[in-house]
Design an enzyme around this catalytic site. Structure first.
Site, mmCIF file in Angstrom:
data_model
loop_
_atom_site.group_PDB
_atom_site.id
_atom_site.type_symbol
_atom_site.label_atom_id
_atom_site.label_comp_id
_atom_site.label_asym_id
_atom_site.label_seq_id
_atom_site.Cartn_x
_atom_site.Cartn_y
_atom_site.Cartn_z
ATOM 1 N N LEU A 106 20.804 -39.378 14.136
ATOM 2 C CA LEU A 106 20.146 -38.113 13.621
ATOM 3 C C LEU A 106 20.611 -36.730 14.101
ATOM 4 O O LEU A 106 21.102 -36.053 12.906
ATOM 5 C CB LEU A 106 18.752 -37.686 13.173
ATOM 6 C CG LEU A 106 17.997 -37.059 12.638
ATOM 7 C CD1 LEU A 106 18.320 -37.779 10.975
ATOM 8 C CD2 LEU A 106 16.611 -36.734 12.554
ATOM 9 N N CYS A 107 21.184 -36.777 15.023
ATOM 10 C CA CYS A 107 21.265 -35.693 15.619
ATOM 11 C C CYS A 107 22.574 -34.925 15.495
ATOM 12 O O CYS A 107 22.958 -34.001 14.559
ATOM 13 C CB CYS A 107 21.440 -35.347 17.492
ATOM 14 S SG CYS A 107 22.237 -36.806 17.608
ATOM 15 N N THR A 108 23.754 -36.301 15.104
ATOM 16 C CA THR A 108 25.254 -36.535 14.811
ATOM 17 C C THR A 108 25.540 -36.383 12.904
ATOM 18 O O THR A 108 25.965 -34.865 13.166
ATOM 19 C CB THR A 108 25.800 -37.511 14.302
ATOM 20 O OG1 THR A 108 25.709 -38.145 16.235
ATOM 21 C CG2 THR A 108 27.537 -37.458 14.380
ATOM 22 N N HIS B 192 23.821 -31.471 13.379
ATOM 23 C CA HIS B 192 24.647 -31.277 14.180
ATOM 24 C C HIS B 192 26.116 -30.957 13.932
ATOM 25 O O HIS B 192 26.443 -29.661 13.955
ATOM 26 C CB HIS B 192 23.701 -30.410 15.445
ATOM 27 C CG HIS B 192 22.143 -30.714 15.678
ATOM 28 N ND1 HIS B 192 22.144 -29.282 14.903
ATOM 29 C CD2 HIS B 192 21.537 -31.701 15.822
ATOM 30 C CE1 HIS B 192 20.465 -29.537 14.992
ATOM 31 N NE2 HIS B 192 20.079 -30.897 15.286
#
Ligand SMILES: [Zn+2]
EC number: 6.2.1.64
Length: 469
Positions: free
Chosen positions: A239-241, A244
């Protein structure tokens, strides 16, 4: 037709020969009318009527082997999709005449580019029925029996009828279920496997340009569960990829699907994404392009957007053809012993050139499907029933879908949790929050797990350590 073998030779038999020739002529005519013509099976006879360095040690070349292939051997083909169409065609042309095919799906227009037994007029009809009808019409003498249902609709009396089962499935759960079914048919005498109860399973799988074929001699070689870690869980982007540091067009589409859709509710609250609804896909595509432009990423198309949303892995017809050919060849080898079967796993990839290799997948000493040893479940008595459930679902070793747990307490069967029946689920839901101690489960207690991934109940032994908290 082996006319010469049947007719006796010698001068005194001239008259008999003439009579016999007449009879034979008629027999051949009738055979030809029915299904066979002269030389029809020459390509198959070359394999079964001659020996060779690769033959199974028990192989005896004979003119009768083809009779077994054609009249006795019963093959079950599971799946009538991309692999299934190829398998049915290959097996029918190899001379197998008693084929059953089972598939629960109907034909979709998007199948037609590779599932070549189907035509436009067949869209909406059951795959198994249309495939069987096509082969029966096209390959004289071949009898394909269709089953338009799920594999779980049949019990062991159905599966026991077959000599070999060959799978062209895209579902891992179905693979695991049929694996469990074939293992449950095995009979042991004084710990020795009765080999007459063994039904070999030939399994093919493809994903885009990659594929594999394997031969499973249930109870003897590695089964599906022995090698379950070969099927990785579905890959999701972190999810962070997505949020962001997107690098791929897919990251941008996932960003819109996961984060923007619920926030902006473009088609109203509570409207979930329908991958077949052009308005939905167009909205996602436009928003994805906006985001992709921000990060200087290119390559977002309607097709890709829909592919990511629906989690489509494109099917490649040539991969299906290669894998089905390998599987059919293994079926032929198993049925005739004319050659040693694959031992036992073949990998194939034509992403970059063509690459293939075979290896021997090892049987797992404590496999939950093909050994009878109860598996240990290590928990502490302060752990909750929910913890066991989560573990069974999340662990790479078990990958269960909706396990139901029962046990035997003071000689009585007790259902601890069951998801599949609504009324029982409601009654047992409270148990999930209880600790194993509160449920009366002690160290060494046996619990029995049922799951859609297997037709069999699996026995686990609880090993309870002290709760350190
Ligand atoms: Zn196993």
């Amino acid at each position: 037709m082996h006319v010469m073998q049947i007719i006796p030779t010698g001068k005194n038999h001239k008259e008999i020969i003439k009579k016999k020739e007449k009879q034979l002529f008629f027999t051949i005519c009738i055979n030809q009318m029915e299904s066979d013509w002269s030389g029809r099976w020459n390509h198959v006879r070359k394999f079964v009527e001659r020996g060779g360095p690769f033959a199974h040690p028990d192989f005896e070349p004979s003119t009768e082997a083809i009779g077994f292939l054609q009249d006795v051997c019963k093959i079950l083909v599971i799946g009538a999709g991309g692999l299934g169409c190829e398998l049915l065609k290959d097996l029918a042309l190899m001379g197998f005449r008693n084929l059953d095919v089972i598939d629960m799906d109907t034909i979709d227009v998007s199948n037609l580019n590779r599932q070549f037994l189907f035509r436009h007029k067949d869209v909406g009809k059951p795959k198994a029925e249309v495939a069987a009808e096509f082969i029966n019409k096209r390959v004289p003498g071949c009898k394909v029996t269709p089953h338009y249902c799920q594999i779980q609709d049949y019990d062991e009396s159905f599966y026991r009828k077959f000599h070999i089962v060959v799978c062209g499935l895209d579902s891992i759960v179905a693979r695991r279920w049929i694996n469990g079914m074939l293992i449950s048919l095995l009979k042991y005498e004084d710990g020795e496997l009765d080999q007459s109860t063994l039904i070999p399973m030939v399994d093919g799988g493809t994903e885009g340009f990659k594929g594999n074929a394997r031969v499973i001699l249930t109870g003897i070689t590695a089964c599906i569960e022995c090698t379950l870690d070969l099927y990785p869980p579905q890959i999701n982007f972190p999810l962070c990829t997505i949020a962001h540091t997107p690098r791929l067009p897919e990251h941008c589409i996932e960003y819109v699907r996961i984060l923007l859709w619920p926030k902006e509710e473009p088609f109203g609250a509570d409207v979930t994404i329908d991958g077949d609804e052009p308005d939905h896909i167009n909205w996602i595509m436009d928003k994805s392009i906006e985001r992709a432009n921000e990060f200087k990423i290119s390559g977002i198309t309607y097709r890709l957007t829909q592919g990511v949303v629906k989690r489509i892995i494109p099917a490649v017809a040539s991969t299906n053809a290669v894998i089905a050919a390998a599987c059919s060849t293994e079926v032929f080898k198993l049925a005739t012993s004319c050659c040693l079967p694959l031992n036992n796993y073949m990998n194939f990839s034509d992403i970059d050139g063509i690459y293939t290799y075979a290896f021997e997948a090892m049987k797992k000493e404590d496999c939950i499907a093909c050994t009878n040893i109860p598996k240990a479940l290590k928990f502490s008595d302060g752990d909750k029933l929910q913890d066991i459930l989560t573990y069974l679902i999340d662990s790479a070793e078990y990958q269960m879908k909706s396990p139901g747990i029962t046990t035997s307490l003071n000689g009585k069967n007790k259902t601890l949790y069951m998801q599949t029946v609504k009324s029982i689920e409601e009654k047992t839901r409270e148990n999930l929050k209880k600790t194993l101690n509160e449920l009366g489960l002690r160290d060494g207690q046996e619990v029995y797990i049922a799951d859609p991934t297997t037709p069999n109940t699996i026995t686990f032994k609880l090993t309870l350590g002290c709760n350190m908290e």
